[in-house]
Design a protein around this motif. Structure first.
Motif, PDB file in Angstrom:
ATOM      1  N   ARG A 108     -32.313  27.580   5.940  1.00  0.00           N
ATOM      2  CA  ARG A 108     -32.231  29.030   5.777  1.00  0.00           C
ATOM      3  C   ARG A 108     -31.592  29.647   7.009  1.00  0.00           C
ATOM      4  NH1 ARG A 108     -38.376  28.119   4.827  1.00  0.00           N
ATOM      5  NH2 ARG A 108     -37.651  26.639   6.395  1.00  0.00           N
ATOM      6  N   LEU A 109     -30.754  30.652   6.777  1.00  0.00           N
ATOM      7  CA  LEU A 109     -30.085  31.370   7.856  1.00  0.00           C
ATOM      8  C   LEU A 109     -30.424  32.853   7.744  1.00  0.00           C
ATOM      9  CD1 LEU A 109     -26.461  30.956   9.158  1.00  0.00           C
ATOM     10  CD2 LEU A 109     -27.378  33.228   8.702  1.00  0.00           C
ATOM     11  N   ALA A 110     -31.001  33.411   8.792  1.00  0.00           N
ATOM     12  CA  ALA A 110     -31.310  34.836   8.843  1.00  0.00           C
ATOM     13  C   ALA A 110     -30.167  35.564   9.549  1.00  0.00           C
ATOM     14  CB  ALA A 110     -32.624  35.069   9.585  1.00  0.00           C
ATOM     15  N   SER A 111     -29.546  36.499   8.852  1.00  0.00           N
ATOM     16  CA  SER A 111     -28.418  37.251   9.411  1.00  0.00           C
ATOM     17  C   SER A 111     -28.894  38.585   9.964  1.00  0.00           C
ATOM     18  CB  SER A 111     -27.366  37.496   8.337  1.00  0.00           C
ATOM     19  OG  SER A 111     -26.370  38.400   8.785  1.00  0.00           O
ATOM     20  N   GLU A 112     -28.256  38.999  11.025  1.00  0.00           N
ATOM     21  CA  GLU A 112     -28.566  40.278  11.669  1.00  0.00           C
ATOM     22  C   GLU A 112     -27.976  41.460  10.923  1.00  0.00           C
ATOM     23  OE1 GLU A 112     -26.769  42.173  15.639  1.00  0.00           O
ATOM     24  OE2 GLU A 112     -27.939  40.372  16.015  1.00  0.00           O
ATOM     25  N   THR A 115     -34.375  42.581  13.934  1.00  0.00           N
ATOM     26  CA  THR A 115     -33.479  41.730  14.703  1.00  0.00           C
ATOM     27  C   THR A 115     -34.224  40.786  15.646  1.00  0.00           C
ATOM     28  OG1 THR A 115     -32.048  43.673  14.678  1.00  0.00           O
ATOM     29  CG2 THR A 115     -31.297  41.790  15.938  1.00  0.00           C
ATOM     30  N   ARG A 116     -35.221  41.304  16.347  1.00  0.00           N
ATOM     31  CA  ARG A 116     -35.976  40.424  17.232  1.00  0.00           C
ATOM     32  C   ARG A 116     -36.766  39.394  16.430  1.00  0.00           C
ATOM     33  NH1 ARG A 116     -37.806  40.202  22.518  1.00  0.00           N
ATOM     34  NH2 ARG A 116     -39.723  39.002  22.755  1.00  0.00           N
ATOM     35  N   ASP A 117     -37.316  39.801  15.290  1.00  0.00           N
ATOM     36  CA  ASP A 117     -38.106  38.889  14.465  1.00  0.00           C
ATOM     37  C   ASP A 117     -37.308  37.646  14.095  1.00  0.00           C
ATOM     38  OD1 ASP A 117     -40.257  40.642  14.465  1.00  0.00           O
ATOM     39  OD2 ASP A 117     -39.650  41.611  12.601  1.00  0.00           O
ATOM     40  N   ILE A 118     -36.075  37.843  13.614  1.00  0.00           N
ATOM     41  CA  ILE A 118     -35.323  36.706  13.093  1.00  0.00           C
ATOM     42  C   ILE A 118     -34.928  35.739  14.200  1.00  0.00           C
ATOM     43  CG2 ILE A 118     -34.543  37.930  11.038  1.00  0.00           C
ATOM     44  CD1 ILE A 118     -31.854  38.375  12.364  1.00  0.00           C
ATOM     45  N   ASN A 119     -34.696  36.244  15.412  1.00  0.00           N
ATOM     46  CA  ASN A 119     -34.427  35.337  16.523  1.00  0.00           C
ATOM     47  C   ASN A 119     -35.662  34.495  16.849  1.00  0.00           C
ATOM     48  OD1 ASN A 119     -31.601  35.824  17.769  1.00  0.00           O
ATOM     49  ND2 ASN A 119     -32.347  37.884  17.364  1.00  0.00           N
ATOM     50  N   GLU A 120     -36.821  35.109  16.793  1.00  0.00           N
ATOM     51  CA  GLU A 120     -38.062  34.379  17.030  1.00  0.00           C
ATOM     52  C   GLU A 120     -38.314  33.351  15.937  1.00  0.00           C
ATOM     53  OE1 GLU A 120     -41.379  36.772  19.263  1.00  0.00           O
ATOM     54  OE2 GLU A 120     -40.463  38.109  17.778  1.00  0.00           O
ATOM     55  N   TYR A 129     -31.714  28.661  11.055  1.00  0.00           N
ATOM     56  CA  TYR A 129     -30.590  29.338  11.701  1.00  0.00           C
ATOM     57  C   TYR A 129     -30.877  30.826  11.889  1.00  0.00           C
ATOM     58  CZ  TYR A 129     -27.379  25.557  10.036  1.00  0.00           C
ATOM     59  OH  TYR A 129     -26.744  24.372   9.759  1.00  0.00           O
ATOM     60  N   VAL A 130     -30.202  31.395  12.896  1.00  0.00           N
ATOM     61  CA  VAL A 130     -30.075  32.834  12.991  1.00  0.00           C
ATOM     62  C   VAL A 130     -28.632  33.136  13.395  1.00  0.00           C
ATOM     63  CG1 VAL A 130     -30.798  32.947  15.427  1.00  0.00           C
ATOM     64  CG2 VAL A 130     -31.040  34.960  13.959  1.00  0.00           C
ATOM     65  N   PHE A 131     -28.051  34.153  12.774  1.00  0.00           N
ATOM     66  CA  PHE A 131     -26.733  34.646  13.216  1.00  0.00           C
ATOM     67  C   PHE A 131     -27.014  35.970  13.900  1.00  0.00           C
ATOM     68  CE2 PHE A 131     -22.001  34.626  11.751  1.00  0.00           C
ATOM     69  CZ  PHE A 131     -21.615  34.827  13.066  1.00  0.00           C
ATOM     70  N   SER A 132     -26.966  35.958  15.213  1.00  0.00           N
ATOM     71  CA  SER A 132     -27.364  37.106  16.019  1.00  0.00           C
ATOM     72  C   SER A 132     -26.232  37.478  16.958  1.00  0.00           C
ATOM     73  CB  SER A 132     -28.634  36.758  16.802  1.00  0.00           C
ATOM     74  OG  SER A 132     -29.138  37.875  17.492  1.00  0.00           O
ATOM     75  N   ASP A 133     -26.405  38.596  17.651  1.00  0.00           N
ATOM     76  CA  ASP A 133     -25.388  39.006  18.611  1.00  0.00           C
ATOM     77  C   ASP A 133     -25.810  38.640  20.028  1.00  0.00           C
ATOM     78  OD1 ASP A 133     -26.598  41.373  20.133  1.00  0.00           O
ATOM     79  OD2 ASP A 133     -26.943  41.976  18.065  1.00  0.00           O
ATOM     80  N   TYR A 134     -24.878  38.807  20.942  1.00  0.00           N
ATOM     81  CA  TYR A 134     -25.056  38.432  22.340  1.00  0.00           C
ATOM     82  C   TYR A 134     -26.157  39.214  23.034  1.00  0.00           C
ATOM     83  CZ  TYR A 134     -22.261  42.676  22.714  1.00  0.00           C
ATOM     84  OH  TYR A 134     -21.802  43.958  22.586  1.00  0.00           O
ATOM     85  N   ALA A 135     -26.507  40.396  22.520  1.00  0.00           N
ATOM     86  CA  ALA A 135     -27.509  41.234  23.184  1.00  0.00           C
ATOM     87  C   ALA A 135     -28.922  40.884  22.739  1.00  0.00           C
ATOM     88  CB  ALA A 135     -27.214  42.700  22.922  1.00  0.00           C
ATOM     89  N   TRP A 136     -29.159  40.834  21.426  1.00  0.00           N
ATOM     90  CA  TRP A 136     -30.520  40.566  20.947  1.00  0.00           C
ATOM     91  C   TRP A 136     -30.971  39.153  21.293  1.00  0.00           C
ATOM     92  CZ3 TRP A 136     -33.855  44.143  19.992  1.00  0.00           C
ATOM     93  CH2 TRP A 136     -33.438  45.387  19.500  1.00  0.00           C
ATOM     94  N   PRO A 187     -16.362  43.720  23.725  1.00  0.00           N
ATOM     95  CA  PRO A 187     -16.229  43.235  22.353  1.00  0.00           C
ATOM     96  C   PRO A 187     -17.591  42.830  21.817  1.00  0.00           C
ATOM     97  CG  PRO A 187     -15.515  41.554  23.894  1.00  0.00           C
ATOM     98  CD  PRO A 187     -15.838  42.767  24.703  1.00  0.00           C
ATOM     99  N   PHE A 188     -17.842  43.162  20.566  1.00  0.00           N
ATOM    100  CA  PHE A 188     -19.082  42.750  19.923  1.00  0.00           C
ATOM    101  C   PHE A 188     -18.918  41.296  19.503  1.00  0.00           C
ATOM    102  CE2 PHE A 188     -22.054  42.429  16.339  1.00  0.00           C
ATOM    103  CZ  PHE A 188     -23.190  42.998  16.890  1.00  0.00           C
ATOM    104  N   THR A 189     -19.777  40.425  20.004  1.00  0.00           N
ATOM    105  CA  THR A 189     -19.670  39.010  19.694  1.00  0.00           C
ATOM    106  C   THR A 189     -20.939  38.516  19.019  1.00  0.00           C
ATOM    107  OG1 THR A 189     -20.332  38.512  21.980  1.00  0.00           O
ATOM    108  CG2 THR A 189     -17.988  38.414  21.469  1.00  0.00           C
ATOM    109  N   GLY A 190     -20.760  37.677  18.014  1.00  0.00           N
ATOM    110  CA  GLY A 190     -21.877  37.077  17.299  1.00  0.00           C
ATOM    111  C   GLY A 190     -22.003  35.610  17.657  1.00  0.00           C
ATOM    112  N   ILE A 191     -23.230  35.122  17.688  1.00  0.00           N
ATOM    113  CA  ILE A 191     -23.494  33.731  18.056  1.00  0.00           C
ATOM    114  C   ILE A 191     -24.283  33.062  16.936  1.00  0.00           C
ATOM    115  CG2 ILE A 191     -24.482  32.178  19.781  1.00  0.00           C
ATOM    116  CD1 ILE A 191     -24.275  34.406  21.824  1.00  0.00           C
ATOM    117  N   PRO A 192     -23.627  32.277  16.067  1.00  0.00           N
ATOM    118  CA  PRO A 192     -24.376  31.498  15.083  1.00  0.00           C
ATOM    119  C   PRO A 192     -25.202  30.445  15.810  1.00  0.00           C
ATOM    120  CG  PRO A 192     -22.054  30.895  15.042  1.00  0.00           C
ATOM    121  CD  PRO A 192     -22.176  32.062  15.974  1.00  0.00           C
TER     122      PRO A 192
END
Length: 380
Positions: A63-67, A106-111, A120-127, A270-275
């Motif tokens: 499973r992949l949680a997307s932001e 957003t914080r939940d899915i990273n945790e 998986y989580v597809f999140s950004d560089y900040a969260w 630039p807004f960057t995403g990190i799979p």
């Protein structure tokens, strides 16, 4: 989010994943985003090779949680990734993507990814920096050449040392980054015009949950306020905040343009995403599958950049037509230099709060970017 008892919180989240997996989920709406057609470049063919599915002991259903919501960059490209992995494994690797809001904030899915509740989580560089402080290096302003950021990023990921250092930091926190993708430049939306750094004084602006982003906008004289993604529209509507910062596609898809008068690009960030994948899960996979996962996201950098740039042109045109009174402005020349000069002291702040590998990762990224620009013949 309100604090809860930790065990009860994660039990509830884990149960929600099980329930949602059986019931199926509709995408989380949030406006009328432009339709997303998969570009031909998104498909990576494997010819003359055995199926990766033959290397797997049993079918997998990660499973992949997307932001982001259905139709936005992270969810769209996660779906392309899911299709690709099903194809190259003859269906043995059947990944399900969950858009923003379906498995928590957003914080939940990273945790959830760090704990292994989802793979998986597809999140950004900040969260993600709440878990991996070194990732905040990507929040620093004026690192990248404004005209050729995707090409520079592609070179850095393929040829530089940055990804190795970033992975060391992620692994220290139970995660593995599979790539870094460009999602367009961050755009400021506001109630009042922003033409110089002086216009940022006292500007109550929503930023993502990163200490470095707060420092960036404090340096400009603004009053940065972290808010969850789902709380931005209400904050703008009630004047809790004066503006917010997101890529163009998010400003349209989340309808922020409805309650803002100005859009401004300062080309700082630039807004960057990190799979990202859970480390234990990733390490349990055959090496060939791991390599395929990394290669997919590396090969996606340039086609996904073309996709998002085209999407941004369409979304900007849509918003300006929908609200003719809205103004769009790009800061250039001496006015832009004022922003650049104000941003410089924040680099020292990163060395203080960017984690145990802060100095190493900053030096590595700066060196890789300079090498990329030289190799590609890019001048700022």
């Amino acid at each position: 989010m309100k604090k809860k008892n930790g065990k009860m919180k994660w039990l509830a989240l884990a149960l929600s994943v099980v329930l949602l997996s059986t019931l199926g989920l509709a995408g989380c709406g949030g406006g009328d985003p432009a339709p997303a057609d998969e570009p031909e470049e998104a498909a990576v063919e494997r010819t003359g090779e055995e199926s990766l599915g033959e290397l797997m002991d049993a079918p997998l259903q990660p499973r992949l949680a997307s932001e982001e919501i259905e139709g936005d960059f992270m969810t769209v490209w996660a779906e392309y990734y899911a299709d690709h992995m099903r194809e190259v494994t003859d269906g043995m690797y059947d990944l399900t993507v969950y858009p923003f809001g379906t498995l928590g904030d957003t914080r939940d899915i990273n945790e959830l990814a760090q704990l292994g509740v989802v793979e998986y989580v597809f999140s950004d560089y900040a969260w993600i920096s709440a878990f991996v402080p070194e990732a905040q290096v990507l929040t620093l302003h004026y690192l990248w050449p404004p005209e050729h950021m995707p090409e520079t990023l592609d070179w850095v990921v393929r040829n530089g040392d940055f990804m190795d250092v970033l992975e060391e930091a992620f692994r220290r926190n139970g995660l593995v980054p599979l790539g870094v993708l460009y999602e367009g430049w961050q755009t400021i939306s506001s109630n009042n015009p922003i033409e110089t750094v002086d216009d940022m004084q006292g500007f109550k602006v929503r930023v993502m949950g990163s200490a470095m982003l707060v420092e960036n906008y404090l340096a400009y004289g603004a009053d940065p306020t972290p808010l969850a993604y789902g709380e931005i529209y209400g904050g703008l509507q009630t004047n809790l905040i004066d503006g917010q910062i997101n890529p163009i596609f998010a400003i349209r898809s989340m309808n922020f343009y409805e309650v803002q008068n100005y859009l401004t690009d300062i080309f700082a960030e630039p807004f960057t995403g990190i799979p990202t994948v859970n480390m234990q899960y990733f390490d349990s996979l055959p090496p060939e599958v791991q390599e395929e996962m990394r290669n997919y996201w590396t090969d996606a950098i340039l086609p996904s950049a073309e996709w998002i740039d085209a999407r941004h042109e369409e979304d900007l045109a849509y918003m300006l037509e929908a609200r003719p009174e809205m103004e769009y402005h790009q800061v250039t020349g001496d006015d832009l230099e004022g922003f650049k000069e104000a941003s410089l002291p924040v680099y020292d702040k990163f060395l203080e709060i960017g984690g145990p590998q802060a100095e190493e990762i900053l030096e590595t990224l700066l060196n890789d970017i300079e090498n990329a620009k030289e190799a590609l013949g890019i001048e700022d």
